[in-house]
Design a protein around this motif. Structure first.
Motif, PDB file in Angstrom:
ATOM      1  N   THR A  73       0.837  -1.199   0.000  1.00  0.00           N
ATOM      2  CA  THR A  73       0.000   0.000   0.000  1.00  0.00           C
ATOM      3  C   THR A  73       0.871   1.249   0.000  1.00  0.00           C
ATOM      4  N   VAL A  74       1.956   1.210   0.753  1.00  0.00           N
ATOM      5  CA  VAL A  74       2.884   2.348   0.771  1.00  0.00           C
ATOM      6  C   VAL A  74       3.469   2.547  -0.623  1.00  0.00           C
ATOM      7  N   TYR A  75       3.916   1.453  -1.252  1.00  0.00           N
ATOM      8  CA  TYR A  75       4.456   1.548  -2.608  1.00  0.00           C
ATOM      9  C   TYR A  75       3.412   2.119  -3.575  1.00  0.00           C
ATOM     10  N   ASN A  76       2.177   1.646  -3.466  1.00  0.00           N
ATOM     11  CA  ASN A  76       1.117   2.150  -4.345  1.00  0.00           C
ATOM     12  C   ASN A  76       0.868   3.631  -4.124  1.00  0.00           C
ATOM     13  N   ARG A  77       0.812   4.044  -2.865  1.00  0.00           N
ATOM     14  CA  ARG A  77       0.573   5.463  -2.573  1.00  0.00           C
ATOM     15  C   ARG A  77       1.734   6.333  -3.045  1.00  0.00           C
ATOM     16  N   LEU A  78       2.958   5.843  -2.868  1.00  0.00           N
ATOM     17  CA  LEU A  78       4.113   6.594  -3.359  1.00  0.00           C
ATOM     18  C   LEU A  78       4.052   6.736  -4.876  1.00  0.00           C
ATOM     19  N   GLU A  79       3.713   5.660  -5.546  1.00  0.00           N
ATOM     20  CA  GLU A  79       3.634   5.685  -7.007  1.00  0.00           C
ATOM     21  C   GLU A  79       2.544   6.646  -7.480  1.00  0.00           C
ATOM     22  N   LYS A  80       1.362   6.576  -6.865  1.00  0.00           N
ATOM     23  CA  LYS A  80       0.270   7.467  -7.253  1.00  0.00           C
ATOM     24  C   LYS A  80       0.606   8.920  -6.944  1.00  0.00           C
ATOM     25  N   ALA A  81       1.246   9.160  -5.807  1.00  0.00           N
ATOM     26  CA  ALA A  81       1.646  10.520  -5.453  1.00  0.00           C
ATOM     27  C   ALA A  81       2.664  11.056  -6.458  1.00  0.00           C
ATOM     28  N   GLN A  82       3.617  10.217  -6.845  1.00  0.00           N
ATOM     29  CA  GLN A  82       4.610  10.628  -7.825  1.00  0.00           C
ATOM     30  C   GLN A  82       3.960  10.927  -9.169  1.00  0.00           C
ATOM     31  N   GLN A  83       2.983  10.110  -9.562  1.00  0.00           N
ATOM     32  CA  GLN A  83       2.264  10.361 -10.819  1.00  0.00           C
ATOM     33  C   GLN A  83       1.542  11.698 -10.760  1.00  0.00           C
ATOM     34  N   LYS A  84       0.856  11.960  -9.652  1.00  0.00           N
ATOM     35  CA  LYS A  84       0.135  13.223  -9.496  1.00  0.00           C
ATOM     36  C   LYS A  84       1.096  14.406  -9.549  1.00  0.00           C
ATOM     37  N   LEU A  85       2.225  14.270  -8.884  1.00  0.00           N
ATOM     38  CA  LEU A  85       3.217  15.344  -8.895  1.00  0.00           C
ATOM     39  C   LEU A  85       3.818  15.532 -10.287  1.00  0.00           C
TER      40      LEU A  85
END
Length: 173
Positions: free
Chosen positions: A151-163
């Motif tokens: 879940t942490v990896y997924n959230r980091l990935e989604k946050a990076q995509q948004k940024l």
């Protein structure tokens, strides 16, 4: 009776060491989470009071990383602060240069990145701040937030995509 004083002194010394080592990091995390200097100081103080109460967990080897343990306490304390009715009804907007750290001369792109990180939804902002700003490993973040590493990896990935999208467009959402 003589044993009570040394145990208390040991605990005080231990919490003093933790405050010296991680006090600034805890305060910055609280500030980034709450966006208010006074509340951040209160939350950091409350976090260390809670840590003092449970110092025996560190000695009992229940804690793998002192910093991760303190950050978990700080994040949970900030969540408690944000749940209060008073917090929900007060405008917490602050100047972006005060959100993560104070620097006189920041690059425009760097300032935009800070603005974009702080505009992320809390679930993404928290993992970004813990991973990149506090230099915590994914396993430590998972422990702090009480979620799975995936879940942490997924959230980091989604946050990076948004940024990435925000930075490529150059227009805030």
């Amino acid at each position: 009776m003589n044993n009570a004083l040394p145990v208390s002194k040991v605990s005080e010394d231990r919490i003093s060491c933790l405050m010296a080592a991680y006090g600034t990091s805890v305060l910055r995390m609280c500030y980034a989470y709450l966006k208010d200097t006074g509340l951040a100081e209160d939350a950091a103080q409350d976090a260390f009071i809670k840590a003092y109460r449970y110092l025996d967990r560190i000695d009992a080897c229940e804690v793998k990383s002192e910093k991760a343990w303190l950050m978990r306490i700080a994040v949970n304390t900030c969540k408690d602060y944000r749940r209060t009715a008073w917090f929900r009804h007060v405008d917490r907007t602050e100047e972006p240069e005060h959100l993560l750290y104070h620097q006189q001369a920041q690059e425009k792109e760097e300032q935009q990145l800070i603005d974009d990180v702080m505009a992320l939804p809390p679930r993404y902002k928290t993992v970004i701040l813990l991973h990149y700003y506090q230099d915590l490993r994914v396993t430590e973040i998972a422990g702090i937030l009480g979620i799975a590493c995936s879940t942490v990896y997924n959230r980091l990935e989604k946050a990076q995509q948004k940024l990435r999208v925000k930075l490529e467009r150059g227009v805030p959402e």
